[in-house]
Design a protein around this motif. Structure first.
Motif, PDB file in Angstrom:
ATOM      1  N   THR A  22       0.859  -1.176   0.000  1.00 60.72           N
ATOM      2  CA  THR A  22       0.000   0.000   0.000  1.00 60.72           C
ATOM      3  C   THR A  22       0.901   1.234   0.000  1.00 60.72           C
ATOM      4  O   THR A  22       2.107   1.126   0.225  1.00 60.72           O
ATOM      5  N   GLY A  24       1.206   3.430   2.213  1.00 59.77           N
ATOM      6  CA  GLY A  24       1.430   3.861   3.581  1.00 59.77           C
ATOM      7  C   GLY A  24       0.121   3.935   4.372  1.00 59.77           C
ATOM      8  O   GLY A  24      -0.838   4.480   3.846  1.00 59.77           O
ATOM      9  N   LEU A  26       3.052   1.316   5.763  1.00 63.07           N
ATOM     10  CA  LEU A  26       3.721   0.301   4.969  1.00 63.07           C
ATOM     11  C   LEU A  26       4.561  -0.591   5.860  1.00 63.07           C
ATOM     12  O   LEU A  26       4.654  -0.405   7.073  1.00 63.07           O
ATOM     13  N   LYS A 206       5.710   7.108   4.868  1.00 59.74           N
ATOM     14  CA  LYS A 206       5.751   6.881   3.417  1.00 59.74           C
ATOM     15  C   LYS A 206       7.169   6.456   3.025  1.00 59.74           C
ATOM     16  O   LYS A 206       7.653   5.447   3.516  1.00 59.74           O
ATOM     17  N   GLU A 209       9.882   5.392   5.396  1.00 60.36           N
ATOM     18  CA  GLU A 209       9.603   4.086   6.003  1.00 60.36           C
ATOM     19  C   GLU A 209       9.555   4.135   7.524  1.00 60.36           C
ATOM     20  O   GLU A 209      10.032   3.242   8.225  1.00 60.36           O
ATOM     21  N   GLY A 353       1.441  -1.569  -4.197  1.00 60.57           N
ATOM     22  CA  GLY A 353       2.472  -0.618  -3.817  1.00 60.57           C
ATOM     23  C   GLY A 353       3.864  -1.192  -3.965  1.00 60.57           C
ATOM     24  O   GLY A 353       4.069  -2.414  -3.885  1.00 60.57           O
ATOM     25  N   GLY A 356       8.181   0.621   0.983  1.00 59.84           N
ATOM     26  CA  GLY A 356       8.237  -0.093   2.247  1.00 59.84           C
ATOM     27  C   GLY A 356       9.472  -0.975   2.308  1.00 59.84           C
ATOM     28  O   GLY A 356      10.274  -1.046   1.368  1.00 59.84           O
TER      29      GLY A 356
END
Length: 397
Positions: A22, A24, A26, A206, A209, A353, A356
């Protein structure tokens, strides 16, 4: 991107939880999680020093060598911080041109409506990028526009918008640019020496991380000074937060201490990976490996390679009647991957996504999980319906 990227796989999630594919929150590293095990006093000198480190570390990512900008962390979600930026830097007699091509541009416009500030909107629909010539025409037509808001990466579709092109036009017209770089900052270059902006906003969870709990505004110091008295909100006043931090080193209200500690660990790991360029290179490799594999399975991307961001990718749902997204989602989750529903209005889609704590080895497992899930659902073909292809043709045009 170099060919020898990611020769060693990252450790899997600490507790065996699914990967979050995704934009975030994440998947985070064990080291980031570990950093949250200690308690910190929010007024203590040690935590004030952590706040200084956080602000300096983020400013370093912008290339600000002249000291023209400052960083102001703000408690809350990304949308809290977008509202804080809009409410603080746009005076009551200002007017914002909002550039929308997805949910987050439209949310910014809704924010303007809520806070009662004048705005106008260029809405490109689900996925067409706003272009410089459109912005120029809108600014020429309405001299009352003082600010332009652009979304750096619109995660509704996964499109990377042409921010440099937009910034050049805004500067040439003597207006001020605000950037929502929520899901891009830290992996996609946003250098103040190349792109002139008044302020930008991003979030802890985001591309750096970290974990959710705060966002941050990076803005020109003269804009921060001029923002005094603009805000519609006590708690979302960026100037007041900045002034307090400058005077005392403290956040105005209770800071997310554990989240800050986690973010500093994430920021150190970001630096060790090679900063923006290194982090972006891994995400590009994640995207390229995953997209190539999904296309081999028959899936098609909404966007052409020209517009694909390394943040998140939108795929059309297969036309095969055996494909049901809710079942596909659960099948993927059982195999260790949480994907994201689509946000397109015309055709069905889903998103995967690329950001991450994961690398190309994980992305190959994602593709294999998708292959197995299609087989379990007895989906003979992952090809999209004809109307999806017709929608994509509009983008090419």
């Amino acid at each position: 991107m170099h060919d020898g990227a990611s020769t060693q796989a990252f450790a899997p999630p600490l507790l065996g939880e699914p990967y979050l594919l995704t934009p975030g929150p994440l998947t985070t590293s064990a080291e980031v999680k570990q950093a949250m095990l200690r308690d910190w006093g929010s007024w203590d000198a040690d935590f004030r020093a952590m706040t200084v480190e956080l602000r300096r570390g983020l400013l370093a990512l912008t290339g600000d060598r002249r000291g023209d900008y400052d960083c102001v962390p703000m408690q809350g979600s990304g949308s809290f911080c977008v509202e804080a930026m809009l409410g603080s830097f746009v005076p009551s007699n200002g007017k914002v041109l909002v550039l929308a091509n997805g949910a987050y541009g439209l949310r910014a416009a809704e924010t303007m409506r809520y806070i009662g500030r004048p705005y106008t909107l260029i809405d490109k629909g689900d996925y067409l990028p706003p272009r410089g010539e459109e912005v120029a025409a809108a600014l020429d037509a309405d001299p009352g526009i003082t600010h332009v808001l652009a979304i750096h990466c619109e995660t509704s579709s996964g499109i990377l918008n042409p921010v440099a092109e937009i910034a050049a036009v805004v500067e040439s017209k003597g207006r001020k640019l605000l950037i929502d770089s929520m899901s891009a900052f830290g992996a996609i270059r946003l250098d103040v020496n190349e792109i002139a902006f008044e302020a930008m906003v991003s979030s802890a969870n985001k591309c750096i991380e970290g974990v959710p709990g705060f966002g941050f505004v990076i803005a020109r110091k003269d804009a921060l000074k001029a923002a005094e008295g603009n805000s519609h909100s006590l708690s979302l006043d960026v100037h007041a937060q900045w002034a307090t931090m400058e005077k005392t080193g403290q956040w105005r209200y209770t800071p997310p201490t554990h989240v800050v500690a986690a973010f500093l660990q994430a920021l150190r790991m970001h630096t060790a990976e090679g900063g923006v360029a290194g982090r972006g290179a891994r995400y590009i490799r994640n995207r390229d490996v995953m997209v190539a594999g999904m296309r081999e399975l028959g899936f098609e991307t909404l966007l052409s390679d020209t517009w694909l961001s390394p943040i998140i990718v939108t795929f059309f749902c297969p036309a095969d009647p055996n494909f049901v997204f809710s079942r596909f989602y659960e099948q993927m989750k059982q195999k260790g991957f949480i994907i994201y529903p689509g946000k397109l209005t015309v055709v069905e889609s889903f998103r995967i996504g690329c950001i991450g704590r994961m690398d190309e080895h994980v992305m190959r497992k994602v593709v294999e999980a998708a292959r197995q899930s299609l087989a379990e659902m007895k989906v003979a073909s992952a090809a999209p319906p004809a109307d999806a292809i017709a929608e994509r043709a509009k983008l090419a045009a």
